[in-house]
Design a protein around this motif. Structure first.
Motif, PDB file in Angstrom:
ATOM      1  N   GLY A 129      77.994 -60.394 -16.377  1.00 52.92           N
ATOM      2  CA  GLY A 129      79.249 -60.271 -15.819  1.00 52.92           C
ATOM      3  C   GLY A 129      79.250 -59.470 -14.803  1.00 52.92           C
ATOM      4  O   GLY A 129      80.153 -58.647 -14.285  1.00 52.92           O
ATOM      5  N   LYS A 130      78.020 -59.129 -14.132  1.00 54.65           N
ATOM      6  CA  LYS A 130      77.802 -58.291 -12.952  1.00 54.65           C
ATOM      7  C   LYS A 130      77.556 -59.026 -11.648  1.00 54.65           C
ATOM      8  O   LYS A 130      77.087 -60.163 -11.517  1.00 54.65           O
ATOM      9  N   ALA A 131      77.832 -58.635 -10.658  1.00 54.39           N
ATOM     10  CA  ALA A 131      77.546 -59.054  -9.101  1.00 54.39           C
ATOM     11  C   ALA A 131      76.935 -57.847  -8.419  1.00 54.39           C
ATOM     12  O   ALA A 131      77.073 -56.756  -8.739  1.00 54.39           O
ATOM     13  N   TYR A 132      75.636 -58.258  -7.756  1.00 62.24           N
ATOM     14  CA  TYR A 132      74.926 -57.259  -7.034  1.00 62.24           C
ATOM     15  C   TYR A 132      74.994 -57.407  -5.722  1.00 62.24           C
ATOM     16  O   TYR A 132      75.064 -58.686  -5.147  1.00 62.24           O
ATOM     17  N   PHE A 133      75.167 -56.314  -4.766  1.00 61.34           N
ATOM     18  CA  PHE A 133      75.487 -56.095  -3.616  1.00 61.34           C
ATOM     19  C   PHE A 133      74.090 -55.489  -2.926  1.00 61.34           C
ATOM     20  O   PHE A 133      73.905 -54.335  -3.320  1.00 61.34           O
ATOM     21  N   PHE A 134      73.660 -56.171  -1.927  1.00 61.64           N
ATOM     22  CA  PHE A 134      72.330 -55.696  -1.330  1.00 61.64           C
ATOM     23  C   PHE A 134      72.695 -55.441   0.232  1.00 61.64           C
ATOM     24  O   PHE A 134      73.156 -55.969   0.740  1.00 61.64           O
ATOM     25  N   ARG A 135      71.962 -54.052   0.374  1.00 58.33           N
ATOM     26  CA  ARG A 135      72.061 -53.883   1.886  1.00 58.33           C
ATOM     27  C   ARG A 135      70.678 -53.384   2.301  1.00 58.33           C
ATOM     28  O   ARG A 135      69.822 -52.945   1.716  1.00 58.33           O
ATOM     29  N   ASN A 136      70.231 -54.187   3.589  1.00 58.67           N
ATOM     30  CA  ASN A 136      68.830 -54.032   4.150  1.00 58.67           C
ATOM     31  C   ASN A 136      67.881 -54.386   3.079  1.00 58.67           C
ATOM     32  O   ASN A 136      67.165 -53.328   2.361  1.00 58.67           O
ATOM     33  N   GLN A 137      67.623 -55.525   2.648  1.00 63.64           N
ATOM     34  CA  GLN A 137      66.529 -56.104   1.913  1.00 63.64           C
ATOM     35  C   GLN A 137      65.138 -55.859   2.352  1.00 63.64           C
ATOM     36  O   GLN A 137      64.618 -56.845   2.795  1.00 63.64           O
ATOM     37  N   ASP A 138      64.610 -54.868   2.417  1.00 67.76           N
ATOM     38  CA  ASP A 138      63.330 -54.388   3.015  1.00 67.76           C
ATOM     39  C   ASP A 138      63.103 -52.839   2.099  1.00 67.76           C
ATOM     40  O   ASP A 138      63.281 -52.624   1.069  1.00 67.76           O
ATOM     41  N   SER A 139      62.112 -52.122   2.944  1.00 64.48           N
ATOM     42  CA  SER A 139      61.834 -50.892   2.285  1.00 64.48           C
ATOM     43  C   SER A 139      62.818 -49.871   2.178  1.00 64.48           C
ATOM     44  O   SER A 139      62.817 -48.974   1.644  1.00 64.48           O
ATOM     45  N   ARG A 140      64.111 -50.197   2.747  1.00 58.33           N
ATOM     46  CA  ARG A 140      65.410 -49.470   2.650  1.00 58.33           C
ATOM     47  C   ARG A 140      66.291 -50.010   1.848  1.00 58.33           C
ATOM     48  O   ARG A 140      67.408 -49.522   1.940  1.00 58.33           O
ATOM     49  N   CYS A 141      66.008 -50.905   1.069  1.00 56.63           N
ATOM     50  CA  CYS A 141      66.970 -51.524   0.330  1.00 56.63           C
ATOM     51  C   CYS A 141      67.584 -50.834  -0.633  1.00 56.63           C
ATOM     52  O   CYS A 141      67.389 -49.742  -1.267  1.00 56.63           O
ATOM     53  N   SER A 142      69.038 -50.968  -0.621  1.00 57.63           N
ATOM     54  CA  SER A 142      69.976 -50.121  -1.615  1.00 57.63           C
ATOM     55  C   SER A 142      70.817 -51.320  -2.304  1.00 57.63           C
ATOM     56  O   SER A 142      71.057 -52.297  -1.792  1.00 57.63           O
ATOM     57  N   VAL A 143      71.039 -51.218  -3.640  1.00 60.12           N
ATOM     58  CA  VAL A 143      71.664 -52.240  -4.711  1.00 60.12           C
ATOM     59  C   VAL A 143      72.858 -51.488  -4.988  1.00 60.12           C
ATOM     60  O   VAL A 143      72.819 -50.524  -5.702  1.00 60.12           O
ATOM     61  N   TRP A 144      74.069 -52.005  -5.110  1.00 58.46           N
ATOM     62  CA  TRP A 144      75.318 -51.773  -5.805  1.00 58.46           C
ATOM     63  C   TRP A 144      75.769 -52.690  -6.754  1.00 58.46           C
ATOM     64  O   TRP A 144      75.688 -53.946  -6.443  1.00 58.46           O
ATOM     65  N   VAL A 145      76.086 -52.289  -8.090  1.00 59.72           N
ATOM     66  CA  VAL A 145      76.249 -53.193  -9.015  1.00 59.72           C
ATOM     67  C   VAL A 145      78.006 -52.957  -9.292  1.00 59.72           C
ATOM     68  O   VAL A 145      78.660 -51.969  -9.422  1.00 59.72           O
ATOM     69  N   GLY A 146      78.766 -54.279  -9.469  1.00 57.01           N
ATOM     70  CA  GLY A 146      80.254 -54.371  -9.748  1.00 57.01           C
ATOM     71  C   GLY A 146      80.236 -55.194 -10.793  1.00 57.01           C
ATOM     72  O   GLY A 146      79.534 -56.292 -10.976  1.00 57.01           O
ATOM     73  N   ASP A 147      81.482 -55.105 -11.446  1.00 56.71           N
ATOM     74  CA  ASP A 147      81.941 -55.974 -12.354  1.00 56.71           C
ATOM     75  C   ASP A 147      82.777 -57.307 -11.833  1.00 56.71           C
ATOM     76  O   ASP A 147      83.561 -57.084 -10.914  1.00 56.71           O
ATOM     77  N   GLN A 148      82.222 -58.495 -12.254  1.00 53.88           N
ATOM     78  CA  GLN A 148      82.693 -59.688 -11.586  1.00 53.88           C
ATOM     79  C   GLN A 148      84.251 -59.719 -12.054  1.00 53.88           C
ATOM     80  O   GLN A 148      84.895 -60.265 -11.065  1.00 53.88           O
ATOM     81  N   ALA A 149      84.724 -59.249 -13.086  1.00 50.97           N
ATOM     82  CA  ALA A 149      86.098 -59.339 -13.523  1.00 50.97           C
ATOM     83  C   ALA A 149      86.948 -58.368 -12.637  1.00 50.97           C
ATOM     84  O   ALA A 149      87.983 -58.755 -12.185  1.00 50.97           O
ATOM     85  N   LYS A 150      86.520 -57.243 -12.251  1.00 44.39           N
ATOM     86  CA  LYS A 150      87.134 -56.332 -11.411  1.00 44.39           C
ATOM     87  C   LYS A 150      87.077 -56.856 -10.000  1.00 44.39           C
ATOM     88  O   LYS A 150      88.375 -56.532  -9.272  1.00 44.39           O
ATOM     89  N   LEU A 151      86.039 -57.629  -9.508  1.00 47.91           N
ATOM     90  CA  LEU A 151      85.799 -58.047  -8.210  1.00 47.91           C
ATOM     91  C   LEU A 151      86.550 -59.284  -7.947  1.00 47.91           C
ATOM     92  O   LEU A 151      86.817 -59.852  -6.879  1.00 47.91           O
ATOM     93  N   MET A 152      87.187 -60.120  -9.012  1.00 44.67           N
ATOM     94  CA  MET A 152      87.934 -61.339  -9.134  1.00 44.67           C
ATOM     95  C   MET A 152      88.908 -61.268  -7.958  1.00 44.67           C
ATOM     96  O   MET A 152      88.916 -62.395  -7.225  1.00 44.67           O
ATOM     97  N   PRO A 153      89.844 -60.501  -7.948  1.00 42.90           N
ATOM     98  CA  PRO A 153      90.919 -60.708  -6.884  1.00 42.90           C
ATOM     99  C   PRO A 153      90.631 -60.736  -5.224  1.00 42.90           C
ATOM    100  O   PRO A 153      91.319 -61.107  -4.422  1.00 42.90           O
ATOM    101  N   HIS A 154      89.347 -60.387  -5.077  1.00 42.75           N
ATOM    102  CA  HIS A 154      88.691 -60.174  -3.852  1.00 42.75           C
ATOM    103  C   HIS A 154      87.563 -61.390  -3.423  1.00 42.75           C
ATOM    104  O   HIS A 154      87.242 -61.559  -2.521  1.00 42.75           O
ATOM    105  N   TYR A 155      87.407 -62.463  -4.598  1.00 42.66           N
ATOM    106  CA  TYR A 155      86.758 -63.458  -4.524  1.00 42.66           C
ATOM    107  C   TYR A 155      87.459 -64.487  -3.530  1.00 42.66           C
ATOM    108  O   TYR A 155      88.473 -64.701  -3.760  1.00 42.66           O
ATOM    109  N   ILE A 156      86.502 -64.847  -2.474  1.00 46.02           N
ATOM    110  CA  ILE A 156      87.153 -66.085  -1.617  1.00 46.02           C
ATOM    111  C   ILE A 156      86.121 -67.284  -1.739  1.00 46.02           C
ATOM    112  O   ILE A 156      86.480 -68.252  -0.971  1.00 46.02           O
ATOM    113  N   GLY A 157      85.051 -67.385  -2.489  1.00 47.28           N
ATOM    114  CA  GLY A 157      84.325 -68.433  -2.442  1.00 47.28           C
ATOM    115  C   GLY A 157      84.891 -69.694  -2.869  1.00 47.28           C
ATOM    116  O   GLY A 157      85.947 -69.591  -3.616  1.00 47.28           O
ATOM    117  N   GLY A 158      84.267 -70.803  -2.799  1.00 45.42           N
ATOM    118  CA  GLY A 158      84.720 -72.023  -3.217  1.00 45.42           C
ATOM    119  C   GLY A 158      84.052 -72.798  -4.173  1.00 45.42           C
ATOM    120  O   GLY A 158      83.109 -73.164  -4.426  1.00 45.42           O
TER     121      GLY A 158
END
Length: 158
Positions: A129-158
Motif C-alpha cells: 500500500g505504499k508509493a515510493y518517490f525518488f529524487r536523484n537516483q544516483d549517489s545523492r538519491c533520496s526516497v520519500w514514502v507515501g500511502d497510496q490511499a492518501k495519494l489517490m486524489p492526486h492520481y492521474i495515471g490511466g
C-alpha cells in the motif's frame, strides 16, 4: 654474392636453432577434459532468451505522469533515511528511472509502487500500500514514502 650468402647462413642457422624449442612447445595443446566445462563459456551474456513456453513480457518504456502534487510531497510522503541509503548503494531503486513520475512545483520525482511496478527491491524492504518517490537516483538519491490511499486524489495515471 657467394660471400654474402655464406656470412648470412650462420646467422640464419643460429636463429632457427633459437626458435625451434619455442615452436615445439606451441604445438602442444592441453586437453580440456580435465577441467570444468563451465570455464569455456563466456562469463556474461548480454541477452538470454526466455525459457521455452514463456513469452517475454511486453515492456512499457514511455514515461507516464501518475501524480500531480501541487503542494509537493510535504504532508503526503515522508523522507525515509534507510531507503535513501539503500538507493544510494543501488539496493532499492526504480527499474527504469522516471518511467512513472510525479509533478510538483519544485521537482519531478520518479515513482515506484509497492506492488513491484518499476521497483527493484532485492532486500524486500517494500511495504504493501505504499508509493515510493525518488529524487536523484544516483549517489545523492533520496526516497520519500507515501500511502497510496492518501495519494489517490492526486492520481492521474490511466
Amino acid at each position: 654474392m657467394t660471400r654474402r650468402f655464406l656470412t648470412a647462413l650462420p646467422m640464419g642457422l643460429l636463429m632457427a636453432a633459437l626458435l625451434l624449442p619455442l615452436s615445439a612447445g606451441a604445438q602442444e595443446v592441453l586437453p580440456t577434459d580435465r577441467t570444468a566445462p563451465g570455464h569455456l563459456r563466456p562469463p556474461f551474456r548480454a541477452y538470454e532468451p526466455p525459457p521455452p513456453g514463456h513469452a517475454p513480457r511486453p515492456r512499457r518504456t514511455e514515461s507516464r505522469r501518475v501524480y500531480a502534487l501541487p503542494e509537493g510531497v510535504k504532508g503526503l510522503a515522508t523522507f525515509d533515511r534507510t531507503l535513501s541509503h539503500l538507493c544510494q548503494r543501488g539496493a532499492f531503486l526504480q527499474e527504469i528511472d522516471g518511467l512513472y513520475w510525479a509533478a510538483t512545483p519544485d521537482f519531478r520525482y520518479g515513482v515506484a509502487f509497492s506492488g513491484g511496478a518499476n521497483l527493484v527491491d532485492p532486500q524486500n524492504r517494500r511495504q504493501p500500500g505504499k508509493a515510493y518517490f525518488f529524487r536523484n537516483q544516483d549517489s545523492r538519491c533520496s526516497v520519500w514514502v507515501g500511502d497510496q490511499a492518501k495519494l489517490m486524489p492526486h492520481y492521474i495515471g490511466g
